[in-house]
Design an enzyme around this catalytic site. Structure first.
Site, PDB file in Angstrom:
ATOM      1  N   LYS A 115      18.487  -9.015  16.839  1.00  0.00           N
ATOM      2  CA  LYS A 115      18.113 -10.302  17.441  1.00  0.00           C
ATOM      3  C   LYS A 115      19.219 -11.328  17.258  1.00  0.00           C
ATOM      4  O   LYS A 115      19.399 -12.203  18.106  1.00  0.00           O
ATOM      5  CB  LYS A 115      16.780 -10.801  16.879  1.00  0.00           C
ATOM      6  N   LYS A 197      14.955   0.095  22.975  1.00  0.00           N
ATOM      7  CA  LYS A 197      13.492  -0.048  22.922  1.00  0.00           C
ATOM      8  C   LYS A 197      12.994  -0.901  24.097  1.00  0.00           C
ATOM      9  O   LYS A 197      13.662  -1.864  24.482  1.00  0.00           O
ATOM     10  CB  LYS A 197      13.140  -0.752  21.596  1.00  0.00           C
ATOM     11  N   LYS A 200       9.255  -6.869  25.258  1.00  0.00           N
ATOM     12  CA  LYS A 200       8.680  -7.858  26.174  1.00  0.00           C
ATOM     13  C   LYS A 200       9.665  -8.973  26.521  1.00  0.00           C
ATOM     14  O   LYS A 200       9.530  -9.622  27.547  1.00  0.00           O
ATOM     15  CB  LYS A 200       7.364  -8.426  25.631  1.00  0.00           C
TER      16      LYS A 200
HETATM   17  N1  AQP Z   1       8.773  -0.193  22.731  1.00  0.00           N
HETATM   18  C1  AQP Z   1       7.839  -0.074  21.807  1.00  0.00           C
HETATM   19  N2  AQP Z   1       7.302   1.132  21.516  1.00  0.00           N
HETATM   20  C2  AQP Z   1       6.311   1.281  20.584  1.00  0.00           C
HETATM   21  N3  AQP Z   1       5.808   0.214  19.888  1.00  0.00           N
HETATM   22  C3  AQP Z   1       6.306  -1.008  20.163  1.00  0.00           C
HETATM   23  N4  AQP Z   1       6.029  -2.242  19.678  1.00  0.00           N
HETATM   24  C4  AQP Z   1       6.823  -3.163  20.279  1.00  0.00           C
HETATM   25  N5  AQP Z   1       7.610  -2.566  21.186  1.00  0.00           N
HETATM   26  C5  AQP Z   1       7.337  -1.226  21.119  1.00  0.00           C
HETATM   27  C6  AQP Z   1       5.004  -2.502  18.670  1.00  0.00           C
HETATM   28  O1  AQP Z   1       4.187  -3.572  19.152  1.00  0.00           O
HETATM   29  C7  AQP Z   1       3.723  -4.325  18.033  1.00  0.00           C
HETATM   30  C8  AQP Z   1       3.901  -5.781  18.303  1.00  0.00           C
HETATM   31  O2  AQP Z   1       5.262  -6.077  18.402  1.00  0.00           O
HETATM   32  P1  AQP Z   1       5.733  -7.570  18.210  1.00  0.00           P
HETATM   33  O3  AQP Z   1       5.259  -8.386  19.310  1.00  0.00           O
HETATM   34  O4  AQP Z   1       5.330  -8.065  16.873  1.00  0.00           O
HETATM   35  O5  AQP Z   1       7.285  -7.543  18.149  1.00  0.00           O
HETATM   36  P2  AQP Z   1       8.386  -6.544  18.557  1.00  0.00           P
HETATM   37  O6  AQP Z   1       8.265  -5.267  17.798  1.00  0.00           O
HETATM   38  O7  AQP Z   1       9.685  -7.279  18.404  1.00  0.00           O
HETATM   39  O8  AQP Z   1       8.030  -6.279  20.081  1.00  0.00           O
HETATM   40  P3  AQP Z   1       8.861  -6.629  21.358  1.00  0.00           P
HETATM   41  O9  AQP Z   1       8.052  -6.244  22.546  1.00  0.00           O
HETATM   42  O10 AQP Z   1      10.228  -6.005  21.243  1.00  0.00           O
HETATM   43  O11 AQP Z   1       8.941  -8.202  21.291  1.00  0.00           O
HETATM   44  P4  AQP Z   1      10.184  -9.174  21.423  1.00  0.00           P
HETATM   45  O12 AQP Z   1      10.876  -8.774  22.690  1.00  0.00           O
HETATM   46  O13 AQP Z   1       9.596 -10.554  21.461  1.00  0.00           O
HETATM   47  O14 AQP Z   1      11.015  -8.947  20.196  1.00  0.00           O
HETATM   48  C9  AQP Z   1       4.478  -3.828  16.795  1.00  0.00           C
HETATM   49  O15 AQP Z   1       3.627  -2.985  16.041  1.00  0.00           O
HETATM   50  C10 AQP Z   1       5.612  -3.039  17.376  1.00  0.00           C
HETATM   51  O16 AQP Z   1       6.006  -1.971  16.526  1.00  0.00           O
END
Ligand code: AQP
Length: 333
Positions: A115, A197, A200
């Site tokens: 990040k 990965k 969102k």
């Molecule tokens: N691509 C993924 N595959 C499997 N699990 C995923 N998670 C996120 N992306 C994937 C799981 O979703 C839960 C919530 O995630 P989060 O919102 O706390 O943050 P994150 O992991 O940083 O998810 P994003 O989508 O990548 O968000 P941004 O883009 O805002 O950083 C967690 O249990 C995560 O493991």
């Protein structure tokens, strides 16, 4: 342990429209814990502001994330569903835990490295100490299990280290939690770059399938997914795009890789991509329908938030006051 039940805790950031990664890696599995565990599922808005958010979008997505929890089967009568900023004990415990977390430990976190590379103009202290707030989220509820995608495993491991360190100075303060990673769907990759990965906050909307995408959009996105020049549907090293699509198909259908290879023998990538899009759209349709009904009643969502905040605060304050006493803070009533 709360009232003789083990505790499950997890959260999702309202930092964008939720993806099938969030769904398959986390939210879809939350409801399976409701019978056996006392469950706390949080919309972690305080985590979301480690990256700049437009306030109106953050507010809207907080409602949407709560509604999606419920649409994915989380009954607010059986689970404590709440918003992180409604329970100030999270921020208070995070401060105490900051004093039990080492700079070196935080510097090694992969998410911080990723990040800070992505947001090089805003490498704020919150981004750095994000895992400490996450440890506070988990430890406040004396959590036994944390269902998460594999990307969050490192943070749960750090949470265990922080809790163990705190307990070694002040015995019997925190339960040491275990991460629960799903066997399939643990890491869904981007459709445009399957070495990354699916996230969102990805700026390329075609690389991400959102839970709320309509059927045509879902099928179109899968049709455009990056694959390779081979034509045979098989799981193999170096075939990141196909491997990712096979994992998605397998997670939605419960079929093994061998069964999928057999099903698509002699058929090209076009057929397979269409099938992945169709199972995904079919699985998401009931979630989308329930979600739409829930979003039309904001007052109900607010009532759920309020009830959840009261329940969560009750348990959170118990742990916080135990920690404060152990640390030597004077308690006044
Ligand atoms: N691509 C993924 N595959 C499997 N699990 C995923 N998670 C996120 N992306 C994937 C799981 O979703 C839960 C919530 O995630 P989060 O919102 O706390 O943050 P994150 O992991 O940083 O998810 P994003 O989508 O990548 O968000 P941004 O883009 O805002 O950083 C967690 O249990 C995560 O493991």
């Amino acid at each position: 342990m709360i009232q003789d039940m083990k505790v499950s805790y997890s959260g999702v950031q309202p930092s964008g429209n939720l993806t099938i990664g969030n769904y398959l890696g986390a939210i879809r599995n939350f409801a399976t814990f409701s019978e056996q565990y006392k469950c706390f599922y949080c919309v972690v808005d305080a985590h979301a502001i480690t990256v700049r958010q437009t306030p109106a979008d953050l507010r809207r997505r907080t409602y949407e994330t709560l509604a999606l929890y419920m649409a994915c089967g989380l009954d607010p009568e059986k689970n404590t569903l709440y918003v992180q900023s409604h329970v100030p004990a999270h921020a208070e415990l995070a401060w105490a835990l900051n004093c039990f977390t080492m700079f070196g430990e935080l510097s090694r976190m992969t998410q911080f490295k990723d990040k800070s590379a992505k947001h090089s103009d805003n490498i704020n202290a919150g981004l750095f100490t994000y895992p400490v707030l996450m440890a506070a989220d988990i430890l406040l509820y004396q959590t036994d299990v944390v269902p998460v995608g594999i990307d969050q495993k490192q943070h749960v491991e750090l949470c265990r280290d922080i809790a163990t360190r705190f307990n070694s100075v002040f015995p019997d303060t925190f339960t040491i939690p275990e991460p629960i990673i799903p066997k399939t769907g643990m890491k869904i990759m981007s459709l445009a770059d399957p070495t990354k990965k699916m996230s969102k906050s990805d700026e390329n909307a075609n690389s991400v399938v959102y839970i709320l995408d309509d059927r045509d959009t879902i099928i179109r996105k899968f049709k455009r997914a990056v694959t390779d020049s081979d034509t045979c549907v098989r799981y193999a090293e170096g075939k990141d795009g196909i491997n990712n699509l096979m994992n998605i198909y397998s997670t939605f259908t419960g079929k093994s890789h061998a069964e999928i290879e057999h099903e698509f023998e002699g058929r090209g990538y076009g057929d397979f991509k269409l099938a992945v899009g169709e199972v995904c759209a079919d699985a998401l349709r009931p979630v989308q329908e329930t979600y739409a009904a829930l979003m039309s009643d904001k007052a109900h969502l607010e009532a759920v938030m309020k009830k959840g905040a009261e329940e969560a605060s009750y348990y959170a304050r118990k742990t916080l006051s135990k920690v404060q006493k152990k640390l030597g803070f004077v308690q006044i009533r």
